[in-house]
Design a protein around this motif. Structure first.
Motif, mmCIF file in Angstrom:
data_model
loop_
_atom_site.group_PDB
_atom_site.id
_atom_site.type_symbol
_atom_site.label_atom_id
_atom_site.label_comp_id
_atom_site.label_asym_id
_atom_site.label_seq_id
_atom_site.Cartn_x
_atom_site.Cartn_y
_atom_site.Cartn_z
ATOM 1 N N ASN A 242 0.805 -1.219 0.000
ATOM 2 C CA ASN A 242 0.000 0.000 0.000
ATOM 3 C C ASN A 242 0.843 1.277 0.000
ATOM 4 N N ASP A 243 2.118 1.132 -0.338
ATOM 5 C CA ASP A 243 3.011 2.292 -0.373
ATOM 6 C C ASP A 243 3.538 2.590 -1.768
ATOM 7 N N VAL A 244 3.023 1.876 -2.776
ATOM 8 C CA VAL A 244 3.492 2.040 -4.153
ATOM 9 C C VAL A 244 2.461 2.840 -4.943
ATOM 10 N N ARG A 245 2.903 3.875 -5.575
ATOM 11 C CA ARG A 245 2.010 4.813 -6.245
ATOM 12 C C ARG A 245 1.036 4.099 -7.191
ATOM 13 N N LEU A 246 -0.249 4.339 -6.964
ATOM 14 C CA LEU A 246 -1.351 3.892 -7.817
ATOM 15 C C LEU A 246 -1.545 2.370 -7.851
ATOM 16 N N TYR A 247 -0.745 1.616 -7.089
ATOM 17 C CA TYR A 247 -0.927 0.159 -7.114
ATOM 18 C C TYR A 247 -2.279 -0.217 -6.513
ATOM 19 N N HIS A 248 -2.977 -1.108 -7.190
ATOM 20 C CA HIS A 248 -4.262 -1.582 -6.669
ATOM 21 C C HIS A 248 -4.574 -2.962 -7.213
ATOM 22 N N SER A 249 -5.343 -3.698 -6.455
ATOM 23 C CA SER A 249 -5.901 -4.962 -6.927
ATOM 24 C C SER A 249 -7.238 -4.667 -7.594
ATOM 25 N N ASP A 250 -7.853 -5.706 -8.173
ATOM 26 C CA ASP A 250 -9.138 -5.484 -8.839
ATOM 27 C C ASP A 250 -10.250 -5.150 -7.854
ATOM 28 N N ARG A 251 -10.070 -5.447 -6.552
ATOM 29 C CA ARG A 251 -11.075 -5.065 -5.543
ATOM 30 C C ARG A 251 -11.376 -3.573 -5.594
ATOM 31 N N PHE A 252 -10.338 -2.778 -5.830
ATOM 32 C CA PHE A 252 -10.469 -1.322 -5.785
ATOM 33 C C PHE A 252 -11.475 -0.816 -6.816
ATOM 34 N N ILE A 253 -11.600 -1.516 -7.940
ATOM 35 C CA ILE A 253 -12.570 -1.154 -8.972
ATOM 36 C C ILE A 253 -13.858 -1.954 -8.812
ATOM 37 N N ASN A 254 -13.752 -3.226 -8.451
ATOM 38 C CA ASN A 254 -14.933 -4.097 -8.400
ATOM 39 C C ASN A 254 -15.939 -3.674 -7.343
ATOM 40 N N ILE A 255 -15.466 -3.206 -6.193
ATOM 41 C CA ILE A 255 -16.405 -2.855 -5.122
ATOM 42 C C ILE A 255 -17.295 -1.678 -5.527
ATOM 43 N N PRO A 256 -16.749 -0.521 -5.914
ATOM 44 C CA PRO A 256 -17.646 0.558 -6.348
ATOM 45 C C PRO A 256 -18.422 0.206 -7.609
ATOM 46 N N ALA A 257 -17.841 -0.591 -8.511
ATOM 47 C CA ALA A 257 -18.554 -0.956 -9.745
ATOM 48 C C ALA A 257 -19.826 -1.730 -9.449
ATOM 49 N N CYS A 258 -19.852 -2.447 -8.335
ATOM 50 C CA CYS A 258 -21.048 -3.203 -7.938
ATOM 51 C C CYS A 258 -21.960 -2.401 -7.010
ATOM 52 N N GLY A 259 -21.717 -1.102 -6.899
ATOM 53 C CA GLY A 259 -22.619 -0.234 -6.155
ATOM 54 C C GLY A 259 -22.518 -0.333 -4.654
ATOM 55 N N THR A 260 -21.386 -0.850 -4.169
ATOM 56 C CA THR A 260 -21.182 -0.980 -2.728
ATOM 57 C C THR A 260 -20.183 0.065 -2.257
ATOM 58 N N PHE A 261 -20.447 0.603 -1.086
ATOM 59 C CA PHE A 261 -19.573 1.602 -0.478
ATOM 60 C C PHE A 261 -18.223 0.966 -0.167
ATOM 61 N N ALA A 262 -17.146 1.568 -0.649
ATOM 62 C CA ALA A 262 -15.802 1.016 -0.463
ATOM 63 C C ALA A 262 -15.037 1.804 0.587
ATOM 64 N N LEU A 263 -14.430 1.069 1.511
ATOM 65 C CA LEU A 263 -13.416 1.616 2.406
ATOM 66 C C LEU A 263 -12.075 1.086 1.920
ATOM 67 N N ALA A 264 -11.213 1.985 1.467
ATOM 68 C CA ALA A 264 -9.969 1.586 0.817
ATOM 69 C C ALA A 264 -8.770 2.126 1.581
ATOM 70 N N LYS A 265 -7.772 1.273 1.750
ATOM 71 C CA LYS A 265 -6.517 1.716 2.377
ATOM 72 C C LYS A 265 -5.856 2.756 1.473
ATOM 73 N N THR A 266 -5.431 3.857 2.071
ATOM 74 C CA THR A 266 -4.811 4.943 1.319
ATOM 75 C C THR A 266 -3.530 4.478 0.614
#
Length: 344
Positions: A242-266
């Motif tokens: 979680n310290d690498v610029r812009l790195y993300h797993s597919d969760r970061f897109i899949n959760i909001p894409a399915c209309g669910t409120f996302a809490l994401a580590k900065t």
């Protein structure tokens, strides 16, 4: 691009599993076809397993890899591709890539590595060095690893969503929960991310949360993945790094894409993708995650407002067609026009 291209895609599509519908590779192929191009799929691992007299993937690498390489080479030779996407490097080796490059000397080769810590996988670095372009869902030192290895162009390209099948589903009570997480708590070959392990462990022990794929809980597959996200009031997005610029797993897109409120580590740079408090909510520590989760569970209107905005943002900005168009622009011009574009 002025005309339809012939695009050859080599990937691990996992055609044998219901999980295949959830694959990023599937979304990109669908998008390329919708954009008017012809796409020839080659699911390397599946072909290798079909050619093997034994069901073991490890054994198949010894007994059937040459046959799979021969079939790949023959298809490549007769397809005359304009572009070759290597969307998954699993099973391939640098010798395979050198051979298919010789079979398609006029094609642009673009490789994708979706995993963190590329420096720990020298075989992938070797494959990446044979590409004209390497794309990753990260920037920072992960992307720099490929650039430092000598790849001519390296670019950040985020994960995608598919609004055709990713939206807020009406689900049965069996899927409903307050908080959910889909994925592993830790990776066996990587150092443990302590916040991720602690949060997911605690979620696995409380009655108002559901985890899938860790602490002995089964994974979800197919559309069930989207049911599991849709059934939750809050989805946890946290990476193994979680310290690498812009790195993300597919969760970061899949959760909001399915209309669910996302809490994401900065993570550095995330504000370019989703705005804090508008499209989702960021947290810095495990304690803050649970404090924010409690607050948003008690304030449903605000939570649902952010979730709706997050889904609209994901569908508008990260749908697979739009991201595929960025990749094609990158191939054609060397760049693409997005506020989060990062090209080395």
């Amino acid at each position: 691009m002025p005309r339809a291209k012939r695009i050859f895609v080599v990937a691990n599509f996992k055609d044998e599993r219901p999980w295949s519908i959830f694959m990023e590779e599937r979304r990109l192929v669908k998008a390329l076809i919708r954009l008017g191009h012809d796409v020839q799929r080659f699911s390397y691992r599946n072909v290798m397993m079909q050619c093997s007299p034994f069901p073991s993937k490890r054994i198949a690498k010894h007994f059937a890899k040459k046959k799979a390489d021969d079939l790949l080479l023959k298809q490549m030779e007769k397809y005359y591709p304009d572009i070759v996407f290597v969307l998954s490097m699993e099973g391939l080796d640098v010798e395979s890539v050198i051979a298919i490059r010789s079979a398609a000397p006029n094609a642009v080769f673009i490789g994708r590595d979706g995993d963190p810590f590329p420096e720990k996988n020298l075989a992938r670095i070797a494959i990446g060095k044979e590409m004209d372009i390497v794309i990753m869902p990260s920037a920072g030192r992960f992307l720099e690893t490929y650039k430092d290895a000598g790849v001519a162009s390296c670019a950040f390209i985020p994960f995608t969503c598919d609004p055709d099948i990713q939206y807020k589903y009406q689900v049965t009570d069996s899927w409903r929960t307050d908080i959910t997480f889909l994925g592993t708590a830790e990776h066996s070959k990587l150092d443990r991310e302590e916040d991720r392990y602690y949060i997911t462990k605690r979620l696995s022990e409380i009655p108002n949360a559901k985890v899938y794929g860790c602490f002995g809980r089964p994974k979800t597959e197919g559309i069930d993945c989207f049911y599991a996200i849709s059934g939750a009031k809050i989805g946890l997005s946290i990476n193994i790094a979680n310290d690498v610029r812009l790195y993300h797993s597919d969760r970061f897109i899949n959760i909001p894409a399915c209309g669910t409120f996302a809490l994401a580590k900065t993570v550095p740079g995330y504000e370019l993708l989703f705005e804090d408090g508008v499209h989702l909510k960021y947290f810095d520590t495990a304690d803050e995650f649970f404090e924010l989760a409690d607050w948003y569970l008690q304030h449903g209107q605000e939570r649902e407002k952010i979730a709706r905005a997050g889904m609209q943002r994901a569908h508008n900005e990260f749908n697979c067609e739009k991201i595929a168009k960025y990749i094609l622009d990158l191939i054609e011009t060397g760049t693409y026009n997005a506020p989060w574009a990062e090209i080395l």
